[in-house]
Design a protein around this motif. Sequence first.
Motif, PDB file in Angstrom:
ATOM      1  N   MET A  52     -21.377   1.391 -58.763  1.00  0.00           N
ATOM      2  CA  MET A  52     -22.922   0.903 -59.467  1.00  0.00           C
ATOM      3  C   MET A  52     -23.512   2.175 -59.032  1.00  0.00           C
ATOM      4  SD  MET A  52     -24.550  -2.692 -59.826  1.00  0.00           S
ATOM      5  CE  MET A  52     -23.459  -3.076 -60.690  1.00  0.00           C
ATOM      6  N   LYS A  53     -24.048   2.336 -57.813  1.00  0.00           N
ATOM      7  CA  LYS A  53     -25.187   3.201 -57.198  1.00  0.00           C
ATOM      8  C   LYS A  53     -24.671   4.469 -57.299  1.00  0.00           C
ATOM      9  CE  LYS A  53     -26.387   0.945 -52.898  1.00  0.00           C
ATOM     10  NZ  LYS A  53     -26.420   1.424 -51.110  1.00  0.00           N
ATOM     11  N   THR A  54     -23.311   5.095 -57.816  1.00  0.00           N
ATOM     12  CA  THR A  54     -23.125   6.474 -57.870  1.00  0.00           C
ATOM     13  C   THR A  54     -23.181   6.528 -59.616  1.00  0.00           C
ATOM     14  OG1 THR A  54     -20.301   5.803 -58.132  1.00  0.00           O
ATOM     15  CG2 THR A  54     -21.398   6.715 -55.507  1.00  0.00           C
ATOM     16  N   THR A  55     -22.493   4.940 -60.183  1.00  0.00           N
ATOM     17  CA  THR A  55     -22.834   5.735 -61.416  1.00  0.00           C
ATOM     18  C   THR A  55     -23.459   5.676 -62.601  1.00  0.00           C
ATOM     19  OG1 THR A  55     -21.130   3.508 -62.096  1.00  0.00           O
ATOM     20  CG2 THR A  55     -19.916   5.041 -61.438  1.00  0.00           C
ATOM     21  N   LEU A  56     -23.818   4.321 -61.750  1.00  0.00           N
ATOM     22  CA  LEU A  56     -25.745   3.490 -62.451  1.00  0.00           C
ATOM     23  C   LEU A  56     -26.506   3.883 -61.601  1.00  0.00           C
ATOM     24  CD1 LEU A  56     -23.928   0.423 -63.824  1.00  0.00           C
ATOM     25  CD2 LEU A  56     -24.371   2.353 -65.349  1.00  0.00           C
ATOM     26  N   GLY A  57     -26.690   4.483 -61.013  1.00  0.00           N
ATOM     27  CA  GLY A  57     -28.068   4.766 -59.869  1.00  0.00           C
ATOM     28  C   GLY A  57     -28.104   3.938 -59.150  1.00  0.00           C
ATOM     29  N   ASP A  58     -29.358   3.911 -58.176  1.00  0.00           N
ATOM     30  CA  ASP A  58     -29.807   2.688 -57.695  1.00  0.00           C
ATOM     31  C   ASP A  58     -31.570   1.705 -58.551  1.00  0.00           C
ATOM     32  OD1 ASP A  58     -28.810   3.471 -55.592  1.00  0.00           O
ATOM     33  OD2 ASP A  58     -30.784   5.044 -54.601  1.00  0.00           O
ATOM     34  N   GLU A  59     -31.271   1.864 -59.466  1.00  0.00           N
ATOM     35  CA  GLU A  59     -32.645   1.341 -60.495  1.00  0.00           C
ATOM     36  C   GLU A  59     -31.144  -0.513 -60.748  1.00  0.00           C
ATOM     37  OE1 GLU A  59     -34.955   1.452 -63.979  1.00  0.00           O
ATOM     38  OE2 GLU A  59     -34.838   3.262 -63.308  1.00  0.00           O
ATOM     39  N   ALA A  60     -30.289   0.190 -61.285  1.00  0.00           N
ATOM     40  CA  ALA A  60     -29.619  -0.936 -62.071  1.00  0.00           C
ATOM     41  C   ALA A  60     -29.010  -1.800 -61.260  1.00  0.00           C
ATOM     42  CB  ALA A  60     -28.058  -0.224 -62.222  1.00  0.00           C
ATOM     43  N   LEU A  61     -28.711  -1.159 -59.867  1.00  0.00           N
ATOM     44  CA  LEU A  61     -28.384  -2.120 -58.524  1.00  0.00           C
ATOM     45  C   LEU A  61     -29.488  -3.117 -58.086  1.00  0.00           C
ATOM     46  CD1 LEU A  61     -26.307  -3.103 -56.441  1.00  0.00           C
ATOM     47  CD2 LEU A  61     -26.845  -1.673 -55.091  1.00  0.00           C
ATOM     48  N   ASP A  62     -30.749  -2.533 -58.487  1.00  0.00           N
ATOM     49  CA  ASP A  62     -32.152  -3.302 -58.187  1.00  0.00           C
ATOM     50  C   ASP A  62     -32.027  -4.569 -59.451  1.00  0.00           C
ATOM     51  OD1 ASP A  62     -32.865  -1.538 -55.690  1.00  0.00           O
ATOM     52  OD2 ASP A  62     -34.102   0.009 -56.833  1.00  0.00           O
ATOM     53  N   LYS A  63     -31.733  -4.125 -59.746  1.00  0.00           N
ATOM     54  CA  LYS A  63     -31.630  -5.747 -61.165  1.00  0.00           C
ATOM     55  C   LYS A  63     -30.613  -6.357 -61.084  1.00  0.00           C
ATOM     56  CE  LYS A  63     -33.858  -2.343 -64.820  1.00  0.00           C
ATOM     57  NZ  LYS A  63     -33.952  -1.436 -66.367  1.00  0.00           N
ATOM     58  N   HIS A  97     -15.439 -12.186 -50.838  1.00  0.00           N
ATOM     59  CA  HIS A  97     -14.746 -10.877 -50.885  1.00  0.00           C
ATOM     60  C   HIS A  97     -15.148  -9.600 -50.893  1.00  0.00           C
ATOM     61  CE1 HIS A  97     -12.737 -14.415 -53.724  1.00  0.00           C
ATOM     62  NE2 HIS A  97     -14.268 -14.411 -53.999  1.00  0.00           N
ATOM     63  N   ALA A  98     -15.626  -9.264 -49.661  1.00  0.00           N
ATOM     64  CA  ALA A  98     -15.731  -8.264 -48.423  1.00  0.00           C
ATOM     65  C   ALA A  98     -15.718  -6.756 -49.476  1.00  0.00           C
ATOM     66  CB  ALA A  98     -16.257  -8.592 -47.150  1.00  0.00           C
ATOM     67  N   GLU A  99     -14.249  -6.498 -49.527  1.00  0.00           N
ATOM     68  CA  GLU A  99     -13.977  -4.996 -49.820  1.00  0.00           C
ATOM     69  C   GLU A  99     -14.063  -4.838 -51.277  1.00  0.00           C
ATOM     70  OE1 GLU A  99      -9.927  -2.617 -50.016  1.00  0.00           O
ATOM     71  OE2 GLU A  99      -9.698  -4.207 -48.286  1.00  0.00           O
ATOM     72  N   LEU A 100     -13.510  -6.073 -51.703  1.00  0.00           N
ATOM     73  CA  LEU A 100     -14.188  -5.622 -53.085  1.00  0.00           C
ATOM     74  C   LEU A 100     -15.393  -5.266 -53.590  1.00  0.00           C
ATOM     75  CD1 LEU A 100     -13.345  -4.859 -56.253  1.00  0.00           C
ATOM     76  CD2 LEU A 100     -13.506  -7.791 -56.733  1.00  0.00           C
ATOM     77  N   THR A 101     -16.695  -6.136 -53.543  1.00  0.00           N
ATOM     78  CA  THR A 101     -18.071  -5.934 -53.165  1.00  0.00           C
ATOM     79  C   THR A 101     -18.457  -4.411 -53.088  1.00  0.00           C
ATOM     80  OG1 THR A 101     -17.974  -8.548 -53.028  1.00  0.00           O
ATOM     81  CG2 THR A 101     -20.275  -7.623 -52.467  1.00  0.00           C
ATOM     82  N   VAL A 102     -18.258  -4.129 -51.756  1.00  0.00           N
ATOM     83  CA  VAL A 102     -18.329  -3.176 -50.991  1.00  0.00           C
ATOM     84  C   VAL A 102     -18.236  -2.411 -52.309  1.00  0.00           C
ATOM     85  CG1 VAL A 102     -18.354  -1.905 -49.926  1.00  0.00           C
ATOM     86  CG2 VAL A 102     -18.522  -3.209 -48.300  1.00  0.00           C
ATOM     87  N   LYS A 103     -16.886  -1.877 -52.653  1.00  0.00           N
ATOM     88  CA  LYS A 103     -16.909  -0.978 -53.701  1.00  0.00           C
ATOM     89  C   LYS A 103     -17.324  -1.204 -55.112  1.00  0.00           C
ATOM     90  CE  LYS A 103     -11.995  -0.509 -51.988  1.00  0.00           C
ATOM     91  NZ  LYS A 103     -10.124  -0.427 -52.516  1.00  0.00           N
ATOM     92  N   LEU A 104     -17.889  -2.090 -55.710  1.00  0.00           N
ATOM     93  CA  LEU A 104     -18.496  -1.950 -56.295  1.00  0.00           C
ATOM     94  C   LEU A 104     -19.921  -2.263 -56.323  1.00  0.00           C
ATOM     95  CD1 LEU A 104     -17.294  -5.969 -57.814  1.00  0.00           C
ATOM     96  CD2 LEU A 104     -16.772  -3.697 -59.827  1.00  0.00           C
ATOM     97  N   ILE A 105     -20.358  -1.827 -55.733  1.00  0.00           N
ATOM     98  CA  ILE A 105     -21.927  -1.801 -55.308  1.00  0.00           C
ATOM     99  C   ILE A 105     -21.762  -0.469 -54.903  1.00  0.00           C
ATOM    100  CG2 ILE A 105     -23.501  -1.782 -53.490  1.00  0.00           C
ATOM    101  CD1 ILE A 105     -23.024  -4.655 -52.535  1.00  0.00           C
ATOM    102  N   GLN A 106     -20.576   0.099 -54.441  1.00  0.00           N
ATOM    103  CA  GLN A 106     -20.734   1.546 -54.313  1.00  0.00           C
ATOM    104  C   GLN A 106     -20.271   2.496 -55.525  1.00  0.00           C
ATOM    105  OE1 GLN A 106     -17.705   1.559 -50.970  1.00  0.00           O
ATOM    106  NE2 GLN A 106     -19.400   2.216 -49.290  1.00  0.00           N
TER     107      GLN A 106
END
Length: 207
Positions: free
Chosen positions: A86-97, A75-84
């Motif tokens: 999450m970074k823009t809306t919740l920040g890197d700290e949320a992604l790290d968690k 699910h490459a395209e969807l996964t990349v979009k979700l990561i991006q």
Amino acid sequence: MKTNRFLMLLKTRGALTAGEISKELGITSEGARLQLIKLSEEGLIQSTNESKGVGRPTVYFSLTEEGNAGFPDTHAELTVKLIQLMKTTLGDEALDKVIAAGEQVGKEKYSNELQLITDLEGRISRLADIRTREGYMAEYSKDEQGYLLIENHCPICAAAQVCQGFCASELNTFKFVLGEDIDITRVNHIIAGDRRCAYRITLKKAS
């Protein structure tokens, strides 16, 4: 089926000559040549010349980007979009968690499958089996230095390219499940442009 065998061989072994391919697959040189021409015309493989002293250069065949794309990237395209997102809306700290939580799940899952295996080679072998089931086309080898755990494919490559925390988490998980008495180092990395990811595993020297 033969085409699949060609692509699988080049995926797991890297660049090979037509002679090496025909030998590995147990077919004639002419049969290998015809399949290589077909795959080249389809844009799935490419050839490069390598000079080794005098005489004609040796021709090696390898997968193109399109050929590599035939192996699953979950699910490459969807996964990349979700990561991006999450970074823009919740920040890197949320992604790290989220990555840390996934790492913990992985540690528990692998530990459960390896809990009855006490010898290092047995644990590495089982880990390779698990990773293969997950799409990493994993294998291992043993040499005078120790062991080499190899992953010929990365089904989350697109995600790892935009967030290398996944790669760090993977290494942490391997260290955890293989035991405190080992050292493990990544020596090849697909994200860095290598054909595969590979990990050197050795027993720690007694202090």
